[in-house]
Design an enzyme around this catalytic site. Structure first.
Site, PDB file in Angstrom:
ATOM      1  N   LYS A   1       4.874   3.849   5.078  1.00 32.33           N
ATOM      2  CA  LYS A   1       5.553   2.857   4.228  1.00 32.33           C
ATOM      3  C   LYS A   1       5.894   3.470   2.866  1.00 32.33           C
ATOM      4  CE  LYS A   1       5.550  -0.999   6.804  1.00 32.33           C
ATOM      5  NZ  LYS A   1       6.797  -1.588   7.315  1.00 32.33           N
TER       6      LYS A   1
ATOM      7  N   TYR B   1       0.817  -1.220   0.000  1.00 31.34           N
ATOM      8  CA  TYR B   1       0.000   0.000   0.000  1.00 31.34           C
ATOM      9  C   TYR B   1       0.846   1.264   0.000  1.00 31.34           C
ATOM     10  CZ  TYR B   1      -0.313  -0.840   5.199  1.00 31.34           C
ATOM     11  OH  TYR B   1      -0.089  -1.081   6.534  1.00 31.34           O
TER      12      TYR B   1
HETATM   13  C1  HXC Z   1      -6.983   3.538  17.248  1.00 29.49           C
HETATM   14  C2  HXC Z   1      -5.098   3.356  18.509  1.00 29.49           C
HETATM   15  C3  HXC Z   1      -5.141   1.948  18.421  1.00 29.49           C
HETATM   16  C4  HXC Z   1      -6.235   1.361  17.682  1.00 29.49           C
HETATM   17  C5  HXC Z   1      -3.395   2.518  19.595  1.00 29.49           C
HETATM   18  N1  HXC Z   1      -4.016   3.647  19.235  1.00 29.49           N
HETATM   19  N2  HXC Z   1      -4.067   1.455  19.101  1.00 29.49           N
HETATM   20  N3  HXC Z   1      -6.010   4.146  17.932  1.00 29.49           N
HETATM   21  N4  HXC Z   1      -7.115   2.203  17.108  1.00 29.49           N
HETATM   22  N5  HXC Z   1      -6.365   0.041  17.559  1.00 29.49           N
HETATM   23  C6  HXC Z   1      -3.604   4.998  19.595  1.00 29.49           C
HETATM   24  C7  HXC Z   1      -3.594   5.194  21.079  1.00 29.49           C
HETATM   25  O1  HXC Z   1      -4.899   5.452  21.570  1.00 29.49           O
HETATM   26  C8  HXC Z   1      -2.665   6.391  21.233  1.00 29.49           C
HETATM   27  O2  HXC Z   1      -3.312   7.604  20.897  1.00 29.49           O
HETATM   28  C9  HXC Z   1      -1.645   6.152  20.148  1.00 29.49           C
HETATM   29  O3  HXC Z   1      -2.264   5.248  19.179  1.00 29.49           O
HETATM   30  C10 HXC Z   1      -0.383   5.513  20.655  1.00 29.49           C
HETATM   31  O4  HXC Z   1      -0.765   4.337  21.342  1.00 29.49           O
HETATM   32  P1  HXC Z   1       0.181   3.649  22.457  1.00 29.49           P
HETATM   33  O5  HXC Z   1      -0.445   2.351  22.806  1.00 29.49           O
HETATM   34  O6  HXC Z   1       0.451   4.643  23.523  1.00 29.49           O
HETATM   35  O7  HXC Z   1       1.535   3.462  21.646  1.00 29.49           O
HETATM   36  P2  HXC Z   1       2.701   2.469  21.854  1.00 29.49           P
HETATM   37  O8  HXC Z   1       2.689   1.838  23.210  1.00 29.49           O
HETATM   38  O9  HXC Z   1       3.936   3.169  21.445  1.00 29.49           O
HETATM   39  O10 HXC Z   1       2.372   1.277  20.827  1.00 29.49           O
HETATM   40  C11 HXC Z   1       2.449   1.485  19.458  1.00 29.49           C
HETATM   41  C12 HXC Z   1       1.333   0.703  18.743  1.00 29.49           C
HETATM   42  C13 HXC Z   1       1.378  -0.767  19.152  1.00 29.49           C
HETATM   43  C14 HXC Z   1       1.568   0.866  17.229  1.00 29.49           C
HETATM   44  C15 HXC Z   1       0.008   1.295  19.108  1.00 29.49           C
HETATM   45  O11 HXC Z   1       0.321  -1.474  18.550  1.00 29.49           O
HETATM   46  C16 HXC Z   1       2.657  -1.420  18.815  1.00 29.49           C
HETATM   47  O12 HXC Z   1       3.697  -1.144  19.395  1.00 29.49           O
HETATM   48  N6  HXC Z   1       2.667  -2.313  17.828  1.00 29.49           N
HETATM   49  C17 HXC Z   1       3.908  -2.998  17.396  1.00 29.49           C
HETATM   50  C18 HXC Z   1       3.627  -4.209  16.613  1.00 29.49           C
HETATM   51  C19 HXC Z   1       2.726  -3.953  15.429  1.00 29.49           C
HETATM   52  O13 HXC Z   1       1.861  -3.116  15.407  1.00 29.49           O
HETATM   53  N7  HXC Z   1       2.904  -4.753  14.414  1.00 29.49           N
HETATM   54  C20 HXC Z   1       2.049  -4.690  13.224  1.00 29.49           C
HETATM   55  C21 HXC Z   1       2.863  -4.479  12.085  1.00 29.49           C
HETATM   56  S1  HXC Z   1       1.981  -5.102  10.699  1.00 29.49           S
HETATM   57  P3  HXC Z   1      -3.923   8.591  22.048  1.00 29.49           P
HETATM   58  O14 HXC Z   1      -4.449   9.743  21.254  1.00 29.49           O
HETATM   59  O15 HXC Z   1      -5.002   7.807  22.744  1.00 29.49           O
HETATM   60  O16 HXC Z   1      -2.766   8.946  22.938  1.00 29.49           O
HETATM   61  C22 HXC Z   1       2.257  -4.035   9.441  1.00 29.49           C
HETATM   62  C23 HXC Z   1       1.722  -4.377   8.082  1.00 29.49           C
HETATM   63  C24 HXC Z   1       0.330  -4.938   8.194  1.00 29.49           C
HETATM   64  O17 HXC Z   1       2.803  -2.999   9.598  1.00 29.49           O
HETATM   65  C25 HXC Z   1      -0.450  -4.876   6.939  1.00 29.49           C
HETATM   66  C26 HXC Z   1      -1.889  -5.146   7.287  1.00 29.49           C
HETATM   67  C27 HXC Z   1      -2.822  -5.234   6.152  1.00 29.49           C
END
Ligand code: HXC
Length: 302
Positions: A178, A163
């Site tokens: 990305k 994407y």
């Molecule tokens: C809406 C969300 C949310 C959700 C988090 N937020 N999850 N908003 N929907 N599901 C918001 C939070 O409310 C917050 O905003 C802000 O994002 C930051 O969230 P934190 O939890 O404080 O951040 P952090 O602890 O740094 O975690 C980062 C993260 C987490 C991205 C939210 O999921 C993470 O670390 N993920 C790592 C692994 C990952 O995601 N892997 C996937 C990669 S797959 P506010 O305003 O409330 O402060 C990929 C390709 C996939 O990339 C392709 C798919 C088709």
């Protein structure tokens, strides 16, 4: 009758490159303790590399080290938040002091969750862009500042997403980031080619794995009939991405730089002669109309 689709790959444990291709080499994989990053780290280890598993989570780091060691490789865990330049420097220092100077960097760590753009908080946007785009750049920068003064060659692979080319409804933050990563890959390949540093992109297709985050796993319909959702007639396997990563960083790819290799069985090029009915993203994610919702769900993933 449905045609058979693309062939199955060789089994897990097979290597595309000669044994020992990475003997004496040090490879760092960010996010190397889970999912596709762990598969990539494992394949480097299988080919003789010493692998640094760089991640925020101790549990993930331990899983990455165990996977690499299980394939016969040597591994070291280093705590790191790739949003923080000092955290990267500390982690890379730890890897280098234990394993030796870094040769290869795989920027695999990412952050993502599905959300309609109008529901996203500014901090949610910033967080994903910070991890995916800024974190990738900062890791590339740190490695280059080690390699260039030492006159050492290196190879970088930045994990991307298709994407980046098309846009990604439901993933505006990640898709934009990305796209930045793809563009950054192309710029850095040119800037750093003279120093012997190659920079490539690597894009996975549909490759289910046990570490998918709760937010991604919760996409409605995500796991229904996955094999039938791709022209290949089957999903991809993490090892297929890992073989591509080890190839791109190897001497056999010495003339490949600035390229983004998509490993998705041509799924991203698919088009219907007549497109299926359009479904707005709120409907796809089962969201009520904007304004009726009480706000986006918090991320539940690590
Ligand atoms: C809406 C969300 C949310 C959700 C988090 N937020 N999850 N908003 N929907 N599901 C918001 C939070 O409310 C917050 O905003 C802000 O994002 C930051 O969230 P934190 O939890 O404080 O951040 P952090 O602890 O740094 O975690 C980062 C993260 C987490 C991205 C939210 O999921 C993470 O670390 N993920 C790592 C692994 C990952 O995601 N892997 C996937 C990669 S797959 P506010 O305003 O409330 O402060 C990929 C390709 C996939 O990339 C392709 C798919 C088709």
């Amino acid at each position: 009758m449905t045609p058979p689709g693309l062939a199955q790959p060789p089994p897990l444990g097979a290597s595309a490159l000669p044994p020992g291709t990475y003997d004496g080499r040090v490879v760092v994989v960010t996010g190397g303790g889970t999912g596709l990053g762990k598969a990539i780290a494992t394949e480097f280890g299988r080919l003789g590399a010493a692998v640094g598993i760089v991640s925020r989570s101790a549990e993930h780091r331990a899983a990455g080290v165990a996977a690499v060691e299980g394939s016969g490789g040597r591994a070291l865990a280093a705590e790191c938040d790739i949003r923080e330049p000092q955290s990267i420097a500390t982690a890379f220092d730890a890897v280098e002091s234990e394993l030796g100077p870094m040769d290869v960097l795989v920027n695999n760590a990412a952050g993502n969750f599905p959300v309609p753009a109008e529901d996203m908080s500014p901090n949610a946007w910033r967080t994903v862009v910070d991890i995916v785009l800024n974190g990738t750049y900062l890791c590339c920068r740190d490695l280059a500042r080690r390699l260039i003064p030492a006159a050492r060659d290196g190879a970088i692979v930045n994990v991307g997403a298709s994407y980046a080319w098309t846009g990604g409804p439901g993933f505006a933050h990640s898709a934009a980031a990305k796209a930045g990563v793809k563009n950054l890959t192309e710029t850095l390949a040119v800037e750093w080619g003279p120093y012997g540093i190659r920079v490539n992109g690597l894009v996975p297709g549909l490759m289910p794995h046990e570490d998918e985050t709760a937010a991604i796993a919760a996409v409605p319909g995500k796991y229904e009939g996955q094999d039938s959702r791709v022209p290949a007639g089957r999903v991809g396997f993490p090892r297929e991405l890992a073989w591509a990563a080890t190839y791109l960083c190897s001497p056999y790819a010495a003339y490949i730089s600035g390229h983004s290799l998509v490993v998705d069985g041509a799924n991203w090029q698919r088009r219907h002669t007549v497109q299926p009915p359009f479904t707005p993203i709120r409907e796809q994610l089962n969201r009520p109309p904007f304004g009726e919702s009480t706000g986006p769900p918090k991320g539940t993933s690590p």
